[in-house]
Design an enzyme around this catalytic site. Structure first.
Site, PDB file in Angstrom:
ATOM      1  N   GLN A   1       2.394   1.842  -3.432  1.00 10.65           N
ATOM      2  CA  GLN A   1       1.402   2.364  -4.368  1.00 10.65           C
ATOM      3  C   GLN A   1       1.108   3.834  -4.093  1.00 10.65           C
ATOM      4  O   GLN A   1       0.928   4.628  -5.021  1.00 10.65           O
ATOM      5  CB  GLN A   1       0.112   1.541  -4.282  1.00 10.65           C
ATOM      6  CG  GLN A   1      -1.066   2.099  -5.052  1.00 10.65           C
ATOM      7  CD  GLN A   1      -0.839   2.126  -6.553  1.00 10.65           C
ATOM      8  OE1 GLN A   1       0.006   1.390  -7.076  1.00 10.65           O
ATOM      9  NE2 GLN A   1      -1.556   2.996  -7.259  1.00 10.65           N
ATOM     10  N   GLU A   2       1.077   4.200  -2.828  1.00  9.41           N
ATOM     11  CA  GLU A   2       0.731   5.577  -2.462  1.00  9.41           C
ATOM     12  C   GLU A   2       1.854   6.565  -2.757  1.00  9.41           C
ATOM     13  O   GLU A   2       1.600   7.655  -3.272  1.00  9.41           O
ATOM     14  CB  GLU A   2       0.368   5.640  -0.966  1.00  9.41           C
ATOM     15  CG  GLU A   2      -0.909   4.895  -0.589  1.00  9.41           C
ATOM     16  CD  GLU A   2      -2.164   5.586  -1.103  1.00  9.41           C
ATOM     17  OE1 GLU A   2      -2.060   6.669  -1.700  1.00  9.41           O
ATOM     18  OE2 GLU A   2      -3.263   5.039  -0.894  1.00  9.41           O
ATOM     19  N   SER A   3       3.099   6.210  -2.426  1.00  8.35           N
ATOM     20  CA  SER A   3       4.164   7.222  -2.491  1.00  8.35           C
ATOM     21  C   SER A   3       5.493   6.723  -3.025  1.00  8.35           C
ATOM     22  O   SER A   3       6.458   7.489  -3.070  1.00  8.35           O
ATOM     23  CB  SER A   3       4.415   7.777  -1.084  1.00  8.35           C
ATOM     24  OG  SER A   3       5.037   6.788  -0.267  1.00  8.35           O
TER      25      SER A   3
ATOM     26  N   TYR B   1      -5.717   0.561  -8.697  1.00  5.84           N
ATOM     27  CA  TYR B   1      -5.103   0.646  -7.374  1.00  5.84           C
ATOM     28  C   TYR B   1      -4.983  -0.746  -6.745  1.00  5.84           C
ATOM     29  O   TYR B   1      -3.912  -1.150  -6.274  1.00  5.84           O
ATOM     30  CB  TYR B   1      -5.957   1.565  -6.504  1.00  5.84           C
ATOM     31  CG  TYR B   1      -5.465   1.803  -5.094  1.00  5.84           C
ATOM     32  CD1 TYR B   1      -4.546   2.814  -4.828  1.00  5.84           C
ATOM     33  CD2 TYR B   1      -5.949   1.062  -4.029  1.00  5.84           C
ATOM     34  CE1 TYR B   1      -4.120   3.071  -3.537  1.00  5.84           C
ATOM     35  CE2 TYR B   1      -5.529   1.297  -2.732  1.00  5.84           C
ATOM     36  CZ  TYR B   1      -4.605   2.305  -2.488  1.00  5.84           C
ATOM     37  OH  TYR B   1      -4.186   2.548  -1.207  1.00  5.84           O
TER      38      TYR B   1
ATOM     39  N   ILE C   1       0.841  -1.199   0.000  1.00  7.84           N
ATOM     40  CA  ILE C   1       0.000   0.000   0.000  1.00  7.84           C
ATOM     41  C   ILE C   1       0.874   1.246   0.000  1.00  7.84           C
ATOM     42  O   ILE C   1       0.646   2.200  -0.747  1.00  7.84           O
ATOM     43  CB  ILE C   1      -0.957   0.001   1.200  1.00  7.84           C
ATOM     44  CG1 ILE C   1      -1.920  -1.182   1.128  1.00  7.84           C
ATOM     45  CG2 ILE C   1      -1.743   1.314   1.261  1.00  7.84           C
ATOM     46  CD1 ILE C   1      -2.764  -1.360   2.392  1.00  7.84           C
TER      47      ILE C   1
END
Length: 499
Positions: free
Chosen positions: A309-311, A436, A306
């Site tokens: 994927q986010e940053s 996502y 996660i």
């Protein structure tokens, strides 16, 4: 009886045979032998497409189906792991196993040696090459060059057939190598050209970014389970009926989605970028991912996926919409879960773990893993209300709102007025949560294969996010599924990463 044989041997022997038949000395069927012993013996090899031993126990497309078959027969599944397909076929030749799971298609050269039953996955032989070479457009361009293949694979037969049109075609067979071993040598440049099955390429490609796909050789064929020719048809017929049932009730589609439904998420640039960051960025934050995943009862590899994927594991990441930090939390979310500094890596990871658990607990408990986790990820991205809108649309269309493979088809409709105008929460960029979830699944898949647990985790089965464990698929209430493929369409390609 011995006296009778002495004085009237022919008549007495006939009588003796009749007695033995009446006494029940006839050979039981293969299926009856399995039930009598209480064990289904399977021979296979280690491969992500077939059978793999992970930290959460055995897994793999073929394994999950074999386990379901054993459960339906009411027997124990006993798996023996071979070193390669040559050993699998040898064991079957000696009738030392009931089923061979080798990732092979039926071939003329094997006809008569084995019975086969299709398992619902189709694959092709793919010609691959080292990325620094010129891409070959056809087999004709490879005349005089060596193509490398694993022993007892589908590819030898296809190359033999192709040689009729290409006299200069040559190849080398490597005993003891599997698809991953062949790909590793293409990656290093030792093998300039090789051939592997499309499904095994899909599962392994992310680990070998210097390997490039050229073209398919031969037709797409169904992969199959193999049975010794000396067996009767009772087991193979039972397996055929089993696969037909599992195809009709949606189980095959569900298991295919689990193992193959996310494999197109990393292209060459994305794969190289991810592996670079695994080596250079992840070590800085791995202990934090482990600690807070443990604190919030989840798999640290999922939490790390996660975060990537986010940053891309950048603690100072900031988006134009105001979300920021390694887990890219909004100001409202951070305030709600008690996070003061979103740019602090530890606070951000703690907040991401806490928020994901909150989201996960909103997903109905009746939804089994791993689908419950995929729904939680979609909710984490697009919001629980929009996810519920998509689930209602799914149900309204006669599909299963508790299956991710069904709901992900309806999430993109939330961006179309004719659909979102009928929902409670209105417009959403519904394609984004689909991408996502699929990206995170791929990152998680890679991290799972790269990272063994530091120590045994005996309570793993109690964790609320247990992605790799066995699952029972639910009956499909919608239209019949089409042919299962070993990957999703390429047009759903990876969005270029934000570096």
């Amino acid at each position: 009886m011995l006296t009778a044989i002495k004085h009237a041997p022919h008549k007495a022997l006939v009588s003796l045979c009749a007695v033995l038949v009446v006494a029940g000395c006839s050979q039981p069927s293969t299926l009856q032998e399995i039930r009598d012993e209480g064990v289904l013996h399977v021979i296979t090899r280690q491969s992500p497409s077939i059978y793999i031993e992970g930290q959460d126990g055995p897994s793999g497309y073929d394994y999950e189906l074999a386990k379901l078959l054993a459960d339906e027969l009411g027997v124990e599944l006993r798996v023996r792991v071979a070193s390669d397909n040559t050993e699998i076929l040898s064991v079957l030749d000696k009738n030392f196993a009931h089923i061979g799971m080798a990732g092979l298609s039926p071939q003329p050269a094997l006809e008569g040696r084995y019975k086969t039953v299709s398992i619902g996955i189709a694959a092709q032989s793919m010609l691959v090459y080292h990325r620094e070479l010129d891409r070959p457009e056809s087999l004709a361009e490879l005349a005089g060059k060596t193509i490398h293949v694993a022993a007892d694979s589908n590819h030898e037969f296809r190359l033999s057939t192709a040689r009729q049109a290409h006299e200069g075609l040559q190849w080398q067979v490597h005993s003891g190598l599997d698809a991953a071993g062949v790909l590793a040598r293409v990656e290093s440049g030792e093998f300039p050209y090789a051939m592997v099955s499309s499904n095994e390429l899909d599962l392994n490609h992310v680990f070998f970014p210097m390997v490039k796909e050229a073209f398919a050789v031969g037709d797409t064929t169904d992969l199959a389970w193999f049975f010794p020719a000396t067996q009767d048809n009772s087991l193979s017929n039972a397996v055929k009926a089993f696969f037909e049932q599992k195809s009709n009730d949606g189980t095959l589609a569900q298991i295919s989605e689990r193992f193959y439904g996310h494999l197109d998420r990393l292209n060459y640039v994305g794969a190289r970028t991810f592996m670079h960051h695994v080596e250079n960025r992840l070590p800085k934050y791995e202990d934090l991912f482990r600690d807070y995943a443990e604190a919030f009862n989840m798999d640290w590899r999922l939490l790390a996926a996660i975060g990537y994927q986010e940053s891309h594991w950048r603690p100072n990441a900031v988006s134009p919409t105001g979300v920021r930090g390694l887990m890219m939390l909004t100001r409202n979310t951070a305030s709600h879960i008690g996070i003061n500094n979103r740019l602090d890596a530890e606070e951000s990871i703690q907040g991401g773990a806490k928020y994901f658990r909150i989201v996960h607990e909103k997903i109905p408990e009746r939804i089994p893993e791993p689908d419950r986790t995929w729904f939680a990820l979609a909710s984490y991205n697009v919001g629980f209300g929009h996810l519920e809108d998509a689930r209602r649309l799914t149900e309204g269309a006669g599909r299963d709102p508790d299956r991710w493979m069904d709901v992900k088809e309806f999430l993109p409709l939330l961006a179309q007025k004719e659909w979102y105008s009928k929902t409670r929460f209105g417009y959403a960029r519904g394609h984004e949560p689909v991408i996502y979830v699929q990206n995170i699944r791929r990152y998680y898949d890679v991290l799972s294969r790269l990272n063994a647990p530091l120590e045994p985790e005996p309570d793993q089965t109690e964790r609320f996010v247990r992605i790799e464990g066995p699952e029972k698929a639910k009956p499909d209430t919608g239209a019949a599924e089409g042919e299962l493929r070993a990957a999703l369409p390429r047009e759903l390609g990876m969005i270029p990463p934000t570096l």
